[in-house]
Design an enzyme around this catalytic site. Structure first.
Site, PDB file in Angstrom:
ATOM      1  N   GLN A 186      -2.775 -12.245   7.515  1.00  0.00           N
ATOM      2  CA  GLN A 186      -2.953 -11.969   6.083  1.00  0.00           C
ATOM      3  C   GLN A 186      -2.222 -13.022   5.236  1.00  0.00           C
ATOM      4  O   GLN A 186      -2.770 -13.533   4.252  1.00  0.00           O
ATOM      5  CB  GLN A 186      -2.407 -10.570   5.777  1.00  0.00           C
ATOM      6  N   GLY A 246      10.976  -2.693   5.654  1.00  0.00           N
ATOM      7  CA  GLY A 246      10.216  -3.958   5.691  1.00  0.00           C
ATOM      8  C   GLY A 246       9.742  -4.316   4.297  1.00  0.00           C
ATOM      9  O   GLY A 246       9.957  -5.437   3.812  1.00  0.00           O
ATOM     10  N   HIS A 247       9.095  -3.344   3.624  1.00  0.00           N
ATOM     11  CA  HIS A 247       8.654  -3.580   2.238  1.00  0.00           C
ATOM     12  C   HIS A 247       9.861  -3.927   1.357  1.00  0.00           C
ATOM     13  O   HIS A 247       9.799  -4.817   0.506  1.00  0.00           O
ATOM     14  CB  HIS A 247       8.009  -2.319   1.652  1.00  0.00           C
ATOM     15  N   MET A 257       0.841  -1.202   0.000  1.00  0.00           N
ATOM     16  CA  MET A 257       0.000   0.000   0.000  1.00  0.00           C
ATOM     17  C   MET A 257       0.881   1.259   0.000  1.00  0.00           C
ATOM     18  O   MET A 257       0.410   2.353   0.322  1.00  0.00           O
ATOM     19  CB  MET A 257      -0.945   0.009   1.208  1.00  0.00           C
ATOM     20  N   GLY A 258       2.161   1.088  -0.317  1.00  0.00           N
ATOM     21  CA  GLY A 258       3.045   2.250  -0.435  1.00  0.00           C
ATOM     22  C   GLY A 258       3.534   2.755   0.910  1.00  0.00           C
ATOM     23  O   GLY A 258       3.506   2.030   1.904  1.00  0.00           O
ATOM     24  N   GLU A 282       5.720 -11.597   6.983  1.00  0.00           N
ATOM     25  CA  GLU A 282       5.196 -12.293   8.170  1.00  0.00           C
ATOM     26  C   GLU A 282       4.671 -11.294   9.191  1.00  0.00           C
ATOM     27  O   GLU A 282       3.972 -11.661  10.124  1.00  0.00           O
ATOM     28  CB  GLU A 282       6.301 -13.152   8.796  1.00  0.00           C
ATOM     29  N   SER A 320       4.112   1.311   8.313  1.00  0.00           N
ATOM     30  CA  SER A 320       3.745   2.656   7.865  1.00  0.00           C
ATOM     31  C   SER A 320       2.967   3.385   8.969  1.00  0.00           C
ATOM     32  O   SER A 320       3.011   4.604   9.069  1.00  0.00           O
ATOM     33  CB  SER A 320       2.883   2.577   6.604  1.00  0.00           C
TER      34      SER A 320
HETATM   35  P1  AMP Z   1       1.412  -2.867   3.474  1.00  0.00           P
HETATM   36  O1  AMP Z   1       1.953  -1.788   2.595  1.00  0.00           O
HETATM   37  O2  AMP Z   1       1.343  -2.492   4.914  1.00  0.00           O
HETATM   38  O3  AMP Z   1       0.140  -3.477   2.938  1.00  0.00           O
HETATM   39  O4  AMP Z   1       2.489  -4.028   3.410  1.00  0.00           O
HETATM   40  C1  AMP Z   1       2.873  -4.594   2.190  1.00  0.00           C
HETATM   41  C2  AMP Z   1       3.646  -5.857   2.463  1.00  0.00           C
HETATM   42  O5  AMP Z   1       4.817  -5.537   3.222  1.00  0.00           O
HETATM   43  C3  AMP Z   1       2.842  -6.867   3.284  1.00  0.00           C
HETATM   44  O6  AMP Z   1       3.073  -8.169   2.770  1.00  0.00           O
HETATM   45  C4  AMP Z   1       3.414  -6.701   4.663  1.00  0.00           C
HETATM   46  O7  AMP Z   1       3.308  -7.859   5.461  1.00  0.00           O
HETATM   47  C5  AMP Z   1       4.874  -6.386   4.345  1.00  0.00           C
HETATM   48  N1  AMP Z   1       5.496  -5.706   5.492  1.00  0.00           N
HETATM   49  C6  AMP Z   1       5.048  -4.605   6.141  1.00  0.00           C
HETATM   50  N2  AMP Z   1       5.852  -4.298   7.186  1.00  0.00           N
HETATM   51  C7  AMP Z   1       6.831  -5.238   7.189  1.00  0.00           C
HETATM   52  C8  AMP Z   1       7.977  -5.481   8.025  1.00  0.00           C
HETATM   53  N3  AMP Z   1       8.261  -4.714   9.067  1.00  0.00           N
HETATM   54  N4  AMP Z   1       8.762  -6.537   7.731  1.00  0.00           N
HETATM   55  C9  AMP Z   1       8.482  -7.353   6.672  1.00  0.00           C
HETATM   56  N5  AMP Z   1       7.430  -7.170   5.851  1.00  0.00           N
HETATM   57  C10 AMP Z   1       6.609  -6.138   6.110  1.00  0.00           C
END
Ligand code: AMP
Length: 289
Positions: A160, A43-44, A37-38, A155, A193
């Site tokens: 999810q 992490g991303h 989601m940007g 993870e 985020s």
């Molecule tokens: P989001 O933008 O929050 O929808 O996250 C996009 C992807 O990044 C999802 O698969 C999340 O699980 C992953 N993600 C978000 N934060 C982390 C993190 N701290 N470590 C690893 N993956 C992450």
């Protein structure tokens, strides 16, 4: 190439994405998809690096998916910065950024939702009733649009990840779902985020979330009672300054059903509110050998 002329392709339309991916496939390239989601952070980027290491071509999608936000949640406030995200992805050598508008994903007469039963229903699903149907629907669409060989998920959002594994298996989708370990700050707080919502004083308290999970995992390994430990953990978070704990449970790592005895692979999952932020986290655990 200068920083003002990125190599990464910016794609807004499903038809353009399909065309590009079939061109790659024609060249015999494997394709990886990283849905996000940007407001990208490390992490991303760890998902992107894993995809780059395993696939010939990588597409990252950025779409703040309205159907996974409930009424009163932070859809409008959710951080967005496409320009900076694009240059981060460009620097990592990502081939395409797919950033469709809401009308491209949900045209006017859109009427289909994907509902995954069982694993969607507890934990976050119990407090965010529309969330996982929104996630399952958008991920199904992204997988059908990009038709990747592999798709990468963190993870960090463990429920999810389980929902997506279930749906890919149930719908016979020919894609490998790859789970990537959570990236954390030095003090243990999982990158998110939503950490941007934390005030300074709240940021100091936030690492107690991970600390509590690790403590419980260690006690479970030493033979502790999962239900009792979860209850103590919830108390600890409230004492530390979290204003509400949506759940803290020790669960089976695949079904996510809370366990009362420690057998097999377990996952300890938590969601708790501090200030304006709702933080989630989880760790693996195993009972005594
Ligand atoms: P989001 O933008 O929050 O929808 O996250 C996009 C992807 O990044 C999802 O698969 C999340 O699980 C992953 N993600 C978000 N934060 C982390 C993190 N701290 N470590 C690893 N993956 C992450």
């Amino acid at each position: 190439m200068t920083s003002s002329s990125p190599n990464i392709a910016l794609i807004r339309k499903v038809s353009d994405l399909r065309q590009r991916v079939s061109h790659w496939r024609g060249d015999g390239c494997s394709v990886g998809l990283v849905p996000t989601m940007g407001a990208l952070h490390d992490g991303h980027l760890s998902l992107v690096k894993k995809a780059k290491a395993e696939c010939d071509r990588v597409v990252v999608s950025i779409f703040v998916n309205p159907t996974q936000f409930g009424a009163g949640e932070d859809l409008a406030a959710y951080p967005r910065d496409e320009k900076s995200d694009r240059s981060l992805l460009d620097a990592l050598g990502v081939d395409a950024l797919y950033a469709p508008g809401v009308d491209e994903i949900y045209p006017k007469d859109f009427s289909t939702m994907v509902q995954v039963e069982g694993v969607s229903e507890g934990l976050c699903g119990a407090v965010r009733p529309v969330h996982f149907a929104g996630v399952a629907t958008v991920v199904t669409k992204l997988l059908m649009q990009a038709r990747p060989d592999a798709a990468y998920f963190g993870e960090k959002d463990y429920q999810q990840l389980c929902v997506i594994k279930r749906l890919v298996c149930d719908l016979d989708m020919d894609v490998r779902i790859v789970g990537v370990p959570t990236v954390r700050e030095a003090d243990g707080l999982a990158l998110s985020s939503r950490n941007a919502y934390l005030k300074k004083s709240e940021r100091l308290i936030a690492p107690v979330l991970y600390e509590t999970l690790i403590e419980i995992a260690e006690k479970i390994e030493a033979g502790g009672d999962p239900e009792q430990l979860a209850a103590l953990g919830r108390e600890k978070l409230l004492k530390a300054g979290f204003r509400q704990v949506d759940y803290l449970e020790v669960c089976d790592s695949v079904t996510l059903v809370p366990v009362s005895v420690t057998a097999g692979e377990l996952r300890i999952l938590v969601a708790a509110h501090i200030g304006k932020a709702r933080l989630i986290d989880n760790v693996p655990a195993k009972g005594p050998a």
